[in-house]
Each structure stands twice: as structure tokens, then as C-alpha cells.
Design a protein around this motif. Structure first.
Motif: not given
Length: 115
Positions: A39-43
Motif C-alpha cells: 500500500l502507498g501512503l495515501k492508502d
């Protein structure tokens, strides 16, 4: 064996699983860590927000929310434009309040300095 060595041995043989160094969790031990790796930071932030909101709502529904948690929930609603819900068009709801006509402006005589 000295008394100090005996104390250390007793500490690790206390029967408490938290005392044993090998029983302490390490990064990667949790099966959920693999789900977070991709997962990325936004997720991650979105998931964190969702879980915090769920926890907050659970506490409110259970009646165990602290005043700070209630204030946080009210602030979240206010920040999102949901200050209060009056029932709207639901049966038994109060519905939207009619707009009040503004009062007419008062009229004044000319001031003395203009006469």
C-alpha cells in the motif's frame, strides 16, 4: 552461580510469555504486515482513517465514548457540513425550516449636519 545470575534466570523463567525475549513480536511476525507492504501512503492513511472512525463509532454506539471522543465526532461532522440532522423528509422528521424574511431596514431622518 551468583545471586545476580539467579535473579536474571528467575526473571526469564517467570512463566510470563512477555518476559522471554524470543516471544516478543518482531516486524513481520504479524500476518497482517504482508497486506500493508504493497500500500502507498495515501492508502495507508485512508485505511487508518477508516479504522479510527469505525472505532469511534463503536464507542459512541456502545455508550462508552468519552467526552473527548464525542467532541471529536462532533468536530468531524461539523468540518464536513453535517452540523445537525433534523429528520429532513423522513416520516416524523421536522423537515427543513422555512427561510425567514428579513426585517425591513429602519428609516431615519436626515442628520442635523446635512440640514
Amino acid at each position: 552461580m551468583t545471586h545476580k545470575d539467579d535473579d536474571e534466570e528467575d526473571f526469564y523463567n517467570s512463566g510470563n510469555l512477555d518476559d522471554a525475549p524470543e516471544s516478543r513480536p518482531r516486524y513481520g511476525d504479524n500476518s497482517g504486515d504482508d497486506d500493508l507492504e504493497g500500500l502507498g501512503l495515501k492508502d495507508l492513511l485512508s485505511d487508518l482513517q477508516l479504522e479510527l472512525f469505525k472505532d469511534l463509532l463503536r464507542n459512541i454506539r456502545a455508550g462508552t465514548a468519552t467526552p473527548q471522543e464525542k467532541a471529536t465526532a462532533a468536530k468531524i461532522l461539523k468540518d464536513n457540513g453535517l452540523v445537525f440532522f433534523d429528520g429532513g423528509n423522513e416520516p416524523g422528521g421536522a423537515g427543513p425550516k422555512p427561510a425567514k424574511e428579513p426585517a425591513p431596514l429602519p428609516s431615519f431622518e436626515k442628520p442635523e449636519y446635512e440640514r
